[in-house]
Enzyme design. Structure first.
Site, PDB file in Angstrom:
ATOM      1  N   SER A  79       8.297   0.041  -9.392  1.00  0.00           N
ATOM      2  CA  SER A  79       6.882   0.001  -9.006  1.00  0.00           C
ATOM      3  C   SER A  79       5.938   0.245 -10.172  1.00  0.00           C
ATOM      4  O   SER A  79       4.741   0.338  -9.978  1.00  0.00           O
ATOM      5  CB  SER A  79       6.580   1.072  -7.953  1.00  0.00           C
ATOM      6  OG  SER A  79       7.466   0.957  -6.878  1.00  0.00           O
ATOM      7  N   THR A 181       5.678   4.668  -7.742  1.00  0.00           N
ATOM      8  CA  THR A 181       4.400   4.517  -8.464  1.00  0.00           C
ATOM      9  C   THR A 181       3.930   5.897  -8.855  1.00  0.00           C
ATOM     10  O   THR A 181       3.941   6.814  -8.035  1.00  0.00           O
ATOM     11  CB  THR A 181       3.340   3.859  -7.560  1.00  0.00           C
ATOM     12  OG1 THR A 181       3.604   2.474  -7.518  1.00  0.00           O
ATOM     13  CG2 THR A 181       1.933   4.079  -8.077  1.00  0.00           C
ATOM     14  N   THR A 199       0.826   1.695 -12.289  1.00  0.00           N
ATOM     15  CA  THR A 199       1.622   0.985 -11.272  1.00  0.00           C
ATOM     16  C   THR A 199       1.700  -0.507 -11.579  1.00  0.00           C
ATOM     17  O   THR A 199       0.831  -1.051 -12.273  1.00  0.00           O
ATOM     18  CB  THR A 199       0.970   1.183  -9.889  1.00  0.00           C
ATOM     19  OG1 THR A 199       1.798   0.591  -8.884  1.00  0.00           O
ATOM     20  CG2 THR A 199      -0.399   0.538  -9.796  1.00  0.00           C
ATOM     21  N   ARG A 209      -4.674  -9.730  -7.486  1.00  0.00           N
ATOM     22  CA  ARG A 209      -4.966  -8.552  -6.658  1.00  0.00           C
ATOM     23  C   ARG A 209      -4.962  -7.272  -7.519  1.00  0.00           C
ATOM     24  O   ARG A 209      -4.099  -7.069  -8.357  1.00  0.00           O
ATOM     25  CB  ARG A 209      -3.911  -8.448  -5.551  1.00  0.00           C
ATOM     26  CG  ARG A 209      -4.095  -7.250  -4.609  1.00  0.00           C
ATOM     27  CD  ARG A 209      -3.266  -6.067  -5.017  1.00  0.00           C
ATOM     28  NE  ARG A 209      -3.229  -5.024  -3.994  1.00  0.00           N
ATOM     29  CZ  ARG A 209      -2.716  -3.811  -4.175  1.00  0.00           C
ATOM     30  NH1 ARG A 209      -2.170  -3.500  -5.320  1.00  0.00           N
ATOM     31  NH2 ARG A 209      -2.727  -2.922  -3.211  1.00  0.00           N
ATOM     32  N   VAL A 210      -5.948  -6.434  -7.275  1.00  0.00           N
ATOM     33  CA  VAL A 210      -6.016  -5.123  -7.928  1.00  0.00           C
ATOM     34  C   VAL A 210      -6.021  -4.068  -6.827  1.00  0.00           C
ATOM     35  O   VAL A 210      -6.727  -4.214  -5.830  1.00  0.00           O
ATOM     36  CB  VAL A 210      -7.295  -5.013  -8.788  1.00  0.00           C
ATOM     37  CG1 VAL A 210      -7.482  -3.590  -9.310  1.00  0.00           C
ATOM     38  CG2 VAL A 210      -7.246  -6.008  -9.948  1.00  0.00           C
ATOM     39  N   GLY A 211      -5.224  -3.028  -7.002  1.00  0.00           N
ATOM     40  CA  GLY A 211      -5.158  -1.982  -5.977  1.00  0.00           C
ATOM     41  C   GLY A 211      -6.071  -0.804  -6.303  1.00  0.00           C
ATOM     42  O   GLY A 211      -7.016  -0.908  -7.079  1.00  0.00           O
ATOM     43  N   ASP A 212      -5.748   0.324  -5.709  1.00  0.00           N
ATOM     44  CA  ASP A 212      -6.545   1.544  -5.902  1.00  0.00           C
ATOM     45  C   ASP A 212      -6.227   2.253  -7.215  1.00  0.00           C
ATOM     46  O   ASP A 212      -7.058   2.972  -7.763  1.00  0.00           O
ATOM     47  CB  ASP A 212      -6.217   2.532  -4.773  1.00  0.00           C
ATOM     48  CG  ASP A 212      -4.729   2.913  -4.804  1.00  0.00           C
ATOM     49  OD1 ASP A 212      -3.888   1.993  -4.803  1.00  0.00           O
ATOM     50  OD2 ASP A 212      -4.418   4.115  -4.872  1.00  0.00           O
ATOM     51  N   THR A 232      -1.100   7.393  -3.758  1.00  0.00           N
ATOM     52  CA  THR A 232      -0.135   6.295  -3.817  1.00  0.00           C
ATOM     53  C   THR A 232      -0.032   5.685  -2.421  1.00  0.00           C
ATOM     54  O   THR A 232      -0.454   6.287  -1.439  1.00  0.00           O
ATOM     55  CB  THR A 232       1.240   6.814  -4.295  1.00  0.00           C
ATOM     56  OG1 THR A 232       2.162   5.709  -4.348  1.00  0.00           O
ATOM     57  CG2 THR A 232       1.812   7.867  -3.365  1.00  0.00           C
ATOM     58  N   GLY A 233       0.529   4.493  -2.364  1.00  0.00           N
ATOM     59  CA  GLY A 233       0.653   3.814  -1.074  1.00  0.00           C
ATOM     60  C   GLY A 233      -0.191   2.555  -1.049  1.00  0.00           C
ATOM     61  O   GLY A 233      -0.515   2.000  -2.106  1.00  0.00           O
ATOM     62  N   GLY A 235      -2.852   0.400  -1.491  1.00  0.00           N
ATOM     63  CA  GLY A 235      -4.088   0.599  -2.245  1.00  0.00           C
ATOM     64  C   GLY A 235      -5.349   0.226  -1.496  1.00  0.00           C
ATOM     65  O   GLY A 235      -6.398   0.872  -1.648  1.00  0.00           O
TER      66      GLY A 235
END
Ligand code: ASP
Length: 322
Positions: A79, A181, A199, A209-212, A232-233, A235
């Site tokens: 991850s 992560t 991550t 795509r961009v996460g948190d 984590t998780g 995003g």
């Protein structure tokens, strides 16, 4: 003065008299100067690297950088960094950020072919007038800073992706496709706090795509007067609720880090009443007095804490078990 305004002022005055000042202003906690590291999942090795940095006189920022680099270099951590699961086009794209005790922050999003995204995020913070660099620009900056481009897709991750292509069903598997992560927080011997998050993001995400994780406030937040939190998780859920900032704000209002994490998880669940059973969010936090906490939606979220007594991995309490 109108009657309404007079009434409003009187009410304000009366309520100020009836609210004892000690309940309105949370007591400021004493700052700990004992070195401490806390990280998401079973990142004990990362905690050890971070702690070694603190013990050799490193600042909290150095420590979280050193810690985050451990899973970034580990091909078995699927991850983060090298060996991370790719997007649905088979490309590994990385998100990372850092935040220090002065409130400085740096971040890279959608970064390709650079293993140590956390180091690039720190360079963005220290060497540019910006907070976030994205995609090609982030990569160009990294190369200019001396980072090498390399293929981050391992054979194992390539095989998994090819299997995934058979169904192309995008439904991140709870505690599996985001497992490991790393979000990591440290307190140094000056009592200062810093954090990092790094991550490869949600496996098989859409390209771009961009996460948190690289977004200050969502994936990570540090306030050296209060505490720090990292998540984590899934995003998208932490982006919608600015989850890490929320944890720090609850601590500012006087909550213990444990309670602050629980309240923020409750907020995430309130925001996602129809879907929260289908995803995981885990939050960890520490305050300036060295107290720590963690909470998640689903069971199965673990975190590691290292102090002078050694490193220990814990199972976080979760909303669905409580
Ligand atoms: N929060 C990350 C993201 O959504 C994934 C994770 O923590 O595992 O990109």
């Amino acid at each position: 003065m109108t009657n309404n305004r007079r009434q409003f002022l009187q009410l304000g005055f009366l309520s100020a008299l009836s609210t004892p000042f000690w309940s309105a202003v949370p007591r400021k906690r004493k700052r700990s100067t004992k070195p401490l590291v806390i990280a998401t999942w079973n990142n004990a090795k990362a905690c050890e690297a971070a702690f070694a940095s603190l013990q050799s006189g490193g600042k909290a920022l150095d420590a979280v950088e050193q810690g985050a680099m451990v899973p970034e270099a580990d091909p078995n951590d699927r991850s983060v960094g090298y060996g991370g699961r790719p997007d649905r086009e088979g490309r590994v794209t990385l998100d990372s950020c850092v935040m220090d005790h002065r409130g400085n922050c740096g971040s890279v999003v959608f970064l390709e072919e650079i293993k140590h995204a956390v180091q690039v995020a720190r360079k963005v913070m220290e060497e540019t007038p910006h907070v976030i660099l994205a995609g090609e620009g982030a990569q160009q900056f990294a190369v200019e800073q001396g980072f090498e481009r390399e293929n981050l897709l391992t054979e194992a991750s390539r095989k998994d992706w090819q299997n995934w292509l058979k169904t192309s069903d995008y439904k991140p598997v709870i505690n599996i496709e985001n497992h490991d992560t790393i979000g990591i927080l440290a307190q140094d011997t000056d009592g200062d706090l810093s954090g990092a998050c790094t991550t490869s993001g949600a496996a098989y995400k859409m390209r771009g795509r961009v996460g948190d994780s690289p977004i200050i406030g969502a994936g990570l937040y540090v306030d050296n007067q209060v505490g720090a939190a990292v998540g984590t998780g899934l995003g998208e859920a932490l982006l919608r609720t600015v989850g890490s900032y929320l944890v720090v704000e609850f601590m500012r209002q006087g909550d213990h880090p444990q309670r602050a994490c629980r309240k923020a998880i409750n907020r995430v669940m309130e925001h996602h009443p129809d879907t929260y059973l289908d995803f995981q969010i885990g939050l960890i936090a520490t305050d300036i007095s060295g107290r720590t906490g963690a909470y998640s939606i689903q069971p199965g979220f673990t975190y590691a804490v290292m102090t002078e007594d050694g490193v220990e991995t814990f199972s976080a309490p979760s909303a669905l078990e409580d």
